[in-house]
Design a protein around this motif. Structure first.
Motif, PDB file in Angstrom:
ATOM      1  N   UNK A 651      29.719  45.693  32.908  1.00 42.32           N
ATOM      2  CA  UNK A 651      29.552  46.551  34.089  1.00 42.32           C
ATOM      3  C   UNK A 651      28.622  45.906  35.100  1.00 42.32           C
ATOM      4  N   UNK A 652      27.473  45.308  34.598  1.00 41.42           N
ATOM      5  CA  UNK A 652      26.502  44.680  35.508  1.00 41.42           C
ATOM      6  C   UNK A 652      27.146  43.506  36.206  1.00 41.42           C
ATOM      7  N   UNK A 653      27.911  42.740  35.359  1.00 35.65           N
ATOM      8  CA  UNK A 653      28.559  41.554  35.964  1.00 35.65           C
ATOM      9  C   UNK A 653      29.639  41.980  36.941  1.00 35.65           C
ATOM     10  N   UNK A 654      30.242  43.089  36.656  1.00 38.10           N
ATOM     11  CA  UNK A 654      31.253  43.588  37.583  1.00 38.10           C
ATOM     12  C   UNK A 654      30.593  43.990  38.904  1.00 38.10           C
ATOM     13  N   UNK A 655      29.353  44.674  38.818  1.00 41.38           N
ATOM     14  CA  UNK A 655      28.628  45.064  40.029  1.00 41.38           C
ATOM     15  C   UNK A 655      28.172  43.851  40.799  1.00 41.38           C
ATOM     16  N   UNK A 656      27.675  42.867  40.058  1.00 41.58           N
ATOM     17  CA  UNK A 656      27.223  41.636  40.704  1.00 41.58           C
ATOM     18  C   UNK A 656      28.373  40.967  41.412  1.00 41.58           C
ATOM     19  N   UNK A 657      29.512  40.976  40.744  1.00 43.38           N
ATOM     20  CA  UNK A 657      30.693  40.363  41.363  1.00 43.38           C
ATOM     21  C   UNK A 657      31.064  41.111  42.628  1.00 43.38           C
ATOM     22  N   UNK A 658      30.914  42.466  42.570  1.00 46.92           N
ATOM     23  CA  UNK A 658      31.231  43.248  43.752  1.00 46.92           C
ATOM     24  C   UNK A 658      30.262  42.913  44.881  1.00 46.92           C
ATOM     25  N   UNK A 659      28.898  42.805  44.540  1.00 49.53           N
ATOM     26  CA  UNK A 659      27.884  42.474  45.547  1.00 49.53           C
ATOM     27  C   UNK A 659      28.173  41.119  46.150  1.00 49.53           C
ATOM     28  N   UNK A 660      28.491  40.172  45.285  1.00 48.34           N
ATOM     29  CA  UNK A 660      28.824  38.829  45.766  1.00 48.34           C
ATOM     30  C   UNK A 660      30.000  38.904  46.723  1.00 48.34           C
TER      31      UNK A 660
END
Length: 718
Positions: A651-660
Motif C-alpha cells: 500500500x505504501x509503495x502504491x502511494x509512493x508510486x502515486x505521489x511519484x
C-alpha cells in the motif's frame, strides 16, 4: 495221366487216384494254377507237391495250398487247389542286397542265394542297371528283376531218370514267352456276326501322347556339392523339336478327348523363308540385278530379326527389291493355311501381300491379304487364308513397298482347328540317362498304349468255328488281331495271354488272346513308377530331413520346455477362459475407438517432426533448466521473505508510486533545471570553496554582494 505227389522235402508220396477233373491255368502274367478233383479221400496235404507233364510236354510242379474233402451221397470227393512251384520263393526273406551296374543274370544269382532254385535261361543282352533288394522275399526280388529288365518269368524242372524226385528247379527270364516269329502267324478276325467269343475292351488306358522322363538330375547345395537327392528329371525336348512328348495324331482322332476348339499350325513349308540359304534359294526378286544388294546381313544399325540375312525392299531399284515371289508350294485344295512374316519399317511404310493360285476363277483367283503394319521395330504379321477347292499350288508375293522396309522369317504352315485333344500320359525310366534312348523307349511305349486293350476268350472248338485254328497253340504265341467292329478296323499284334487247359479233354481248353501284353508284375511296375516319383521328390525331403536332424536338439529343448511349463500354461489358459468376456468387451471398445485412435495416430505422424525438434531442444536445454531449478530451490526462502515484504509495503509503495506519478512533471522539470544549472552550481561551488579558504586564511570578515544582496562572511568571536 499221372499226377505224381511229393512232400515238401521232395520225398515221394502215393499219387492221388480217381482224378475226374484236372484244369491247368497258365498266363503270360505269371499265373500258374492246378485244380484237381478226385473220387475218394487222398493223403495229399497242404504244402505237398503235385508234378505232371503239360500238353506241350513240359514238366510242371505245383504246391497244394487248399485240400478240401466233401461227401456226396456215399462217396468222398477231394478237391485240390495248387499254385505254381515258383511260389516257394515267397517264403525266403532277403534283408538287404545291392546290385550295382549288374546284368539280369547277376541280379538273379543274388536273388536265389540260399534257395534250392538255380538260374535257367536269361535274356539280359548285357543290359546293366542298379537294383536293390531290401526287406522283400526272393520271389519279389525275381519279380523286380523282370520289371527292371522288361522280361517275363517262367520256371523249368528236371527229374531223375526213375521219376522219383525233382533234381533241378530253375528260374527263366525271357523277353517273351511263346513263338514270336512272323512266319505262319495265326490270324484272328472278330466281326459283328461272330458268336460264342467273349470280347473285353478297355479303352480307359489309351494314351495318344506320352511325356517321357528319365533319370533325375542330382541336386546340389549352394557350394555345388551333391546333396544325395534328385530333382528335375531329364527329357528329350531338345532333340525332339522342343517337345517333351511324342504323339500319334491318328490315334488322337480315334481315342482323344473332346474339349475347346484349338488351332495348331504344322511345320514350315518354306525352305528359304528366313533368306539364310545361298542367294535366297526359293525366292525370285525383282529387279533381278539388285538381288545381291537386297539380301543384307546388316544395314547401318539394323540387323536381321532371325538368322544372319534379311531382305531389304524399297523403291530404290539399285539396292532394294521391289518384289519378292516364292517358288510354287504344293498345297491341298479347300484347306486353311497360315502365313507369317516379320517386317521392319518406319510407321506408314507398307507393301502388298497376296497369294496366287493355279486355278482360273472369275474375276481373279488371287487372295489379297492385308498389308503388314509397321511401327519402327520388328513386327510379326499373321494371315489365315483358305485355298480354292481345286488349287494344288500357290505362290507367295510381297510387292510394291512404299518405302524402305526389311523382311525376315517368312513361314507357311497348315492350320488345323480341332476340338479333339490328345489323351496324355507319362512314361518314366528312372535309370535312363541317354535322351535318344529315352525318346525311342517312349515311342515304343506309345505304340503299345495308343490302342485299347482288347481280349477275346473262347474254347478251342469255338475258335475253330470262327475260322481260327488254335490247335497246338502255346502260351505267349504271337497272333494277328483284326476287329472289324471298330471304325476303322482295329488291326494290331496280339498274343495268347492265357490257357485254361482241361488235361483230361484238350478239346475243352479255353484260350484268351489279345494285346494286353503284360509282364510278370505289371501292377508292380505301376508301384515302381510311383516309387520313382517319390525318389524324384527325395531332394526336398532330404533337405527337410537334414533340417530336422540339425534342429532336433532345439526341438527337444522346446518339447522339454513345454513339459516343464505345462502346469503354468494350463493356468494361463484357465485365466484366458475366465477373462474372455472382459477381453472381448475390451476388444469391442478397441474396435469402436479405432477410428479416433487412427486419427490421433495420423496427428502424431503429421507433427512428429515438430515434436521431435521440441524434444531435442528440451534435451539440449535441460542442464541450464536444471541449474535454474537448483537456484530457485536455494533462494526460495529469500524470495519468499521478499514476497512477504512486498506484500506488507504494497500500500505504501502504491502511494509512493502515486505521489511519484503526480509530481513526475515537476520532478522532471527540476531535473532539467538541475541539469541546465549544473555548470553555474559547479562554478558557485568552486567560488565558495575558494572564499572559504580565503576567509580561513584572514581574520577579517569578507562581504559578498550580488545585486542588492550583501553577505558578510567572517569568524565570529566568542
Amino acid at each position: 495221366m499221372r499226377f505224381a505227389c511229393f512232400d515238401r522235402w521232395n520225398e515221394p508220396k502215393p499219387d492221388p487216384t480217381g482224378v475226374t477233373e484236372a484244369k491247368w491255368t497258365s498266363g503270360v502274367d505269371g499265373t500258374r494254377s492246378l485244380e484237381l478233383t478226385c473220387v475218394g479221400e487222398t493223403n495229399v496235404g497242404k504244402g505237398d507237391r503235385i508234378v505232371f507233364t503239360d500238353p506241350r510236354g513240359h514238366l510242371q510242379e505245383t504246391i497244394v495250398v487248399s485240400p478240401e474233402h466233401r461227401r456226396e451221397d456215399t462217396r468222398i470227393i477231394t478237391s485240390l487247389v495248387c499254385k505254381g512251384g515258383i511260389q516257394e520263393l515267397d517264403d525266403t526273406f532277403i534283408e538287404d542286397k545291392r546290385n550295382r551296374s549288374a546284368t539280369a543274370t547277376q541280379c538273379l544269382r543274388k536273388a536265389l542265394e540260399g534257395t534250392r532254385w538255380t538260374i535257367g535261361m536269361v535274356d539280359d543282352a548285357d543290359t546293366l542297371a542298379d537294383l536293390g533288394f531290401y526287406h522283400i522275399s526272393a520271389l519279389e526280388a525275381v519279380e523286380s528283376i523282370a520289371a527292371k529288365y522288361g522280361l517275363e518269368i517262367t520256371s523249368g524242372y528236371l527229374m531223375d531218370p526213375q521219376h522219383q524226385r525233382i533234381t533241378d528247379r530253375a528260374v527263366n527270364l525271357v523277353k517273351a514267352q511263346g513263338d514270336q516269329s512272323n512266319e505262319g502267324l495265326r490270324r484272328f478276325e472278330y466281326g459283328h456276326d461272330l458268336k460264342g467269343v467273349t470280347r473285353t475292351v478297355d479303352a480307359t488306358g489309351v494314351k495318344t501322347r506320352l511325356y517321357g522322363y528319365g533319370k533325375g538330375l542330382p541336386t546340389t547345395d549352394e557350394n555345388g556339392e551333391q546333396t544325395g537327392g534328385y530333382g528335375r528329371r531329364i527329357d528329350f525336348s531338345d532333340i525332339n523339336d522342343g517337345k517333351p512328348y511324342v504323339e500319334d495324331p491318328e490315334a488322337t482322332k480315334l481315342w482323344g478327348l473332346p474339349g475347346p476348339a484349338e488351332t495348331s499350325v504344322g511345320t514350315n513349308m518354306l525352305k528359304g523363308g528366313g533368306f539364310e540359304r545361298t542367294y535366297g534359294d526359293g525366292w525370285l526378286f525383282s529387279p533381278a540385278a539388285a538381288f545381291l544388294d537386297a539380301l543384307v546381313k546388316k544395314d547401318g544399325d539394323i540387323t536381321p530379326c532371325e538368322g544372319k540375312v534379311m531382305l531389304r525392299m524399297g523403291t530404290d531399284t539399285n539396292t532394294c527389291a521391289t518384289s519378292a515371289i516364292y517358288d510354287p508350294v504344293t498345297v491341298k485344295g479347300g484347306t486353311q493355311y497360315q502365313l507369317t512374316m516379320k517386317t521392319r519399317a518406319t510407321a506408314g511404310v507398307t507393301a502388298k501381300v497376296r497369294i496366287t493360285q493355279d486355278v482360273t476363277v472369275y474375276p481373279s483367283s488371287d487372295i489379297t491379304l492385308t498389308s503388314p503394319v509397321n511401327t519402327g521395330g520388328w513386327v510379326k504379321s499373321t494371315w489365315r487364308f483358305t485355298t480354292h477347292a481345286k488349287c494344288t499350288t500357290i505362290r507367295i508375293r510381297i510387292e510394291n513397298p512404299t518405302g524402305l522396309m526389311y523382311v525376315d522369317d517368312v513361314t507357311l504352315g497348315l492350320a488345323a482347328t480341332t476340338t479333339i485333344h490328345p489323351a496324355e500320359g507319362i512314361y518314366e525310366n528312372g535309370d535312363c540317362e541317354d535322351k535318344q534312348q529315352l525318346l525311342e523307349e517312349t515311342k515304343a511305349e506309345l505304340e503299345r498304349r495308343c490302342v485299347p486293350t482288347v481280349s477275346y476268350e473262347a474254347d478251342i472248338l469255338t475258335f475253330a468255328r470262327s475260322g481260327t485254328d488254335l490247335q497246338g497253340v502255346g502260351l505267349g504265341d504271337r497272333v494277328l488281331l483284326v476287329d472289324t467292329t471298330f471304325t476303322p478296323d482295329l488291326r494290331l499284334a496280339g498274343r495268347v495271354l492265357q490257357l485254361e487247359e482241361d488235361l483230361l479233354d484238350p478239346a475243352l481248353t479255353t484260350v484268351t488272346i489279345g494285346n494286353i501284353i503284360e509282364r510278370f508284375t505289371t501292377s508292380n511296375r505301376s508301384a515302381e513308377q510311383r516309387l520313382e516319383r517319390v525318389v524324384a521328390e527325395s531332394a526336398a525331403w532330404n533337405t527337410s530331413s537334414q533340417q530336422i536332424s540339425q534342429n532336433a536338439g532345439k526341438w527337444d529343448q522346446v518339447a522339454q520346455t513345454v513339459v516343464d511349463n505345462a502346469t503354468q500354461w494350463n493356468q494361463t489358459a484357465t485365466t484366458v477362459n475366465t477373462n474372455a468376456d472382459n477381453w472381448n468387451t475390451t476388444s469391442e471398445t478397441v474396435s469402436s475407438k479405432q477410428s479416433d485412435w487412427n486419427t490421433a495416430a495420423s496427428t502424431v505422424s503429421q507433427h512428429s517432426d515438430e515434436w521431435n525438434t521440441a524434444a531435442t531442444a528440451i534435451a539440449e536445454g535441460k542442464p541450464e533448466w536444471d541449474a535454474a531449478t537448483d537456484k530457485v530451490t536455494k533462494n526460495s526462502g529469500t524470495w519468499n521473505e521478499a514476497g512477504q515484504l512486498v506484500q506488507a509495503n504494497k500500500d505504501a509503495w502504491t502511494g509512493a508510486a502515486l505521489t511519484v506519478s503526480q509530481h513526475q512533471a515537476a520532478w522532471d522539470q527540476a531535473s532539467t533545471d538541475v541539469t541546465l544549472g549544473k555548470a553555474d552550481w559547479d562554478e558557485a561551488y568552486v567560488t565558495a570553496v575558494n572564499l572559504t579558504q580565503s576567509i580561513q586564511q584572514t581574520a577579517e570578515a569578507t562581504t559578498l554582494t550580488h545585486g542588492d544582496l550583501a553577505i558578510t562572511l567572517g569568524d565570529k568571536s566568542v
